[in-house]
Motif scaffolding. Structure first.
Motif, short mmCIF file in Angstrom:
data_model
loop_
_atom_site.label_atom_id
_atom_site.label_comp_id
_atom_site.label_asym_id
_atom_site.label_seq_id
_atom_site.Cartn_x
_atom_site.Cartn_y
_atom_site.Cartn_z
N PRO A 163 0.83 -1.20 0.00
CA PRO A 163 0.00 0.00 0.00
C PRO A 163 0.87 1.26 0.00
O PRO A 163 1.98 1.24 0.48
CB PRO A 163 -0.80 -0.11 1.28
N MET A 164 0.31 2.35 -0.54
CA MET A 164 1.04 3.62 -0.58
C MET A 164 0.08 4.80 -0.42
O MET A 164 -1.12 4.69 -0.70
CB MET A 164 1.82 3.77 -1.88
N THR B 244 -1.24 8.42 -1.58
CA THR B 244 -1.31 9.18 -2.82
C THR B 244 -1.94 10.54 -2.53
O THR B 244 -2.75 10.67 -1.60
CB THR B 244 -2.08 8.40 -3.91
N HIS B 245 -1.56 11.55 -3.29
CA HIS B 245 -1.97 12.92 -3.02
C HIS B 245 -2.47 13.59 -4.31
O HIS B 245 -2.01 13.27 -5.39
CB HIS B 245 -0.79 13.74 -2.48
N LYS B 246 -3.41 14.55 -4.13
CA LYS B 246 -3.89 15.36 -5.24
C LYS B 246 -4.22 16.74 -4.69
O LYS B 246 -4.80 16.86 -3.61
CB LYS B 246 -5.13 14.73 -5.89
N GLN B 247 -3.82 17.77 -5.42
CA GLN B 247 -4.08 19.15 -5.00
C GLN B 247 -5.58 19.34 -4.74
O GLN B 247 -6.40 19.01 -5.58
CB GLN B 247 -3.60 20.12 -6.10
N GLY B 248 -5.92 19.85 -3.56
CA GLY B 248 -7.31 20.13 -3.21
C GLY B 248 -8.09 18.91 -2.74
O GLY B 248 -9.28 19.02 -2.45
N GLU B 249 -7.47 17.76 -2.70
CA GLU B 249 -8.14 16.54 -2.26
C GLU B 249 -7.47 16.02 -0.99
O GLU B 249 -6.33 16.37 -0.69
CB GLU B 249 -8.07 15.45 -3.34
N LYS B 250 -8.19 15.19 -0.28
CA LYS B 250 -7.65 14.56 0.92
C LYS B 250 -6.73 13.40 0.51
O LYS B 250 -7.09 12.62 -0.37
CB LYS B 250 -8.81 14.05 1.77
N SER B 251 -5.56 13.31 1.13
CA SER B 251 -4.65 12.21 0.83
C SER B 251 -5.30 10.89 1.23
O SER B 251 -6.10 10.83 2.16
CB SER B 251 -3.34 12.37 1.61
N ARG B 252 -4.95 9.85 0.50
CA ARG B 252 -5.52 8.54 0.83
C ARG B 252 -4.52 7.43 0.54
O ARG B 252 -3.54 7.63 -0.16
CB ARG B 252 -6.83 8.32 0.09
N VAL B 253 -4.83 6.26 1.08
CA VAL B 253 -4.01 5.08 0.88
C VAL B 253 -4.66 4.20 -0.18
O VAL B 253 -5.86 3.97 -0.13
CB VAL B 253 -3.86 4.28 2.20
N VAL B 254 -3.85 3.75 -1.14
CA VAL B 254 -4.33 2.79 -2.13
C VAL B 254 -3.54 1.50 -1.95
O VAL B 254 -2.36 1.52 -1.61
CB VAL B 254 -4.21 3.31 -3.57
N ASN B 255 -4.21 0.37 -2.17
CA ASN B 255 -3.59 -0.93 -1.92
C ASN B 255 -3.10 -1.64 -3.17
O ASN B 255 -2.33 -2.60 -3.08
CB ASN B 255 -4.56 -1.84 -1.17
N THR B 256 -3.56 -1.21 -4.35
CA THR B 256 -3.15 -1.86 -5.59
C THR B 256 -2.99 -0.82 -6.69
O THR B 256 -3.47 0.31 -6.57
CB THR B 256 -4.21 -2.89 -6.06
N GLN B 257 -2.35 -1.22 -7.78
CA GLN B 257 -2.20 -0.34 -8.93
C GLN B 257 -3.57 -0.04 -9.53
O GLN B 257 -3.82 1.07 -9.98
CB GLN B 257 -1.29 -1.00 -9.99
N GLU B 258 -4.49 -1.00 -9.49
CA GLU B 258 -5.84 -0.80 -10.03
C GLU B 258 -6.57 0.30 -9.25
O GLU B 258 -7.24 1.16 -9.84
CB GLU B 258 -6.64 -2.10 -9.99
N ASP C 187 2.09 9.77 -7.11
CA ASP C 187 2.81 8.75 -6.36
C ASP C 187 4.26 9.22 -6.21
O ASP C 187 5.20 8.45 -6.31
CB ASP C 187 2.72 7.38 -7.03
N ALA C 188 4.40 10.53 -5.94
CA ALA C 188 5.72 11.17 -5.88
C ALA C 188 6.60 10.59 -4.78
O ALA C 188 7.82 10.68 -4.87
CB ALA C 188 5.56 12.67 -5.67
N ASN C 189 5.99 10.01 -3.76
CA ASN C 189 6.81 9.44 -2.69
C ASN C 189 7.38 8.08 -3.07
O ASN C 189 8.22 7.55 -2.37
CB ASN C 189 5.99 9.30 -1.41
N TYR C 190 6.91 7.52 -4.18
CA TYR C 190 7.42 6.22 -4.61
C TYR C 190 8.81 6.39 -5.19
O TYR C 190 9.05 7.19 -6.08
CB TYR C 190 6.50 5.60 -5.67
N VAL C 191 9.74 5.66 -4.64
CA VAL C 191 11.11 5.65 -5.13
C VAL C 191 11.45 4.21 -5.47
O VAL C 191 11.47 3.36 -4.59
CB VAL C 191 12.10 6.18 -4.06
#
Length: 114
Positions: free
Chosen positions: A7-8, A10-24, A35-39
């Motif tokens: 899980p990671m 994810t962020h979007k301007q003007g939206e609440k950050s959330r956790v996603v569990n899959t690429q789908e 997914d800027a935090n993904y390295v």
């Protein structure tokens, strides 16, 4: 353990950050989610810039494969291993307590002292 992207967060301007569990799940959010935090993991061992030497082997700093090979324990001399087996057998027969990690000289000294 391999790096896992999900899980990671994810962020979007003007939206609440959330956790996603899959690429789908990430793709279903639509455009603009970051997914800027993904390295991605870096593999250094096979990289052209990885230097295998110098490195520590035990308590010795080696600078080449030859130096490292020279530190490898030599194969035991068959005559010494036969002598060792004989000394251990004699100690068992005489009831002399020894430690099998002892050198042949130390076992011989213990047998002579008994």
């Amino acid at each position: 353990m391999p790096y896992e992207k999900f899980p990671m967060w994810t962020h979007k301007q003007g939206e609440k950050s959330r956790v996603v569990n899959t690429q789908e799940e990430f793709d279903a959010l639509g455009e603009g989610w970051s997914d800027a935090n993904y390295v991605p993991p870096k593999v250094h061992i096979d990289a052209e810039t990885f230097q295998h030497y110098p490195k520590w082997v035990g308590s010795v700093l080696v600078h080449s494969a030859e130096e490292e090979a020279a530190l490898a324990p030599a194969e035991p001399d068959p005559e010494q291993s036969d002598e060792r087996e004989a000394l251990i057998k004699i100690a068992e027969e005489r009831g002399v307590k020894i430690d099998k990690r002892w050198s042949n000289d130390k076992i011989r000294t213990a047998l002579e002292a008994a």
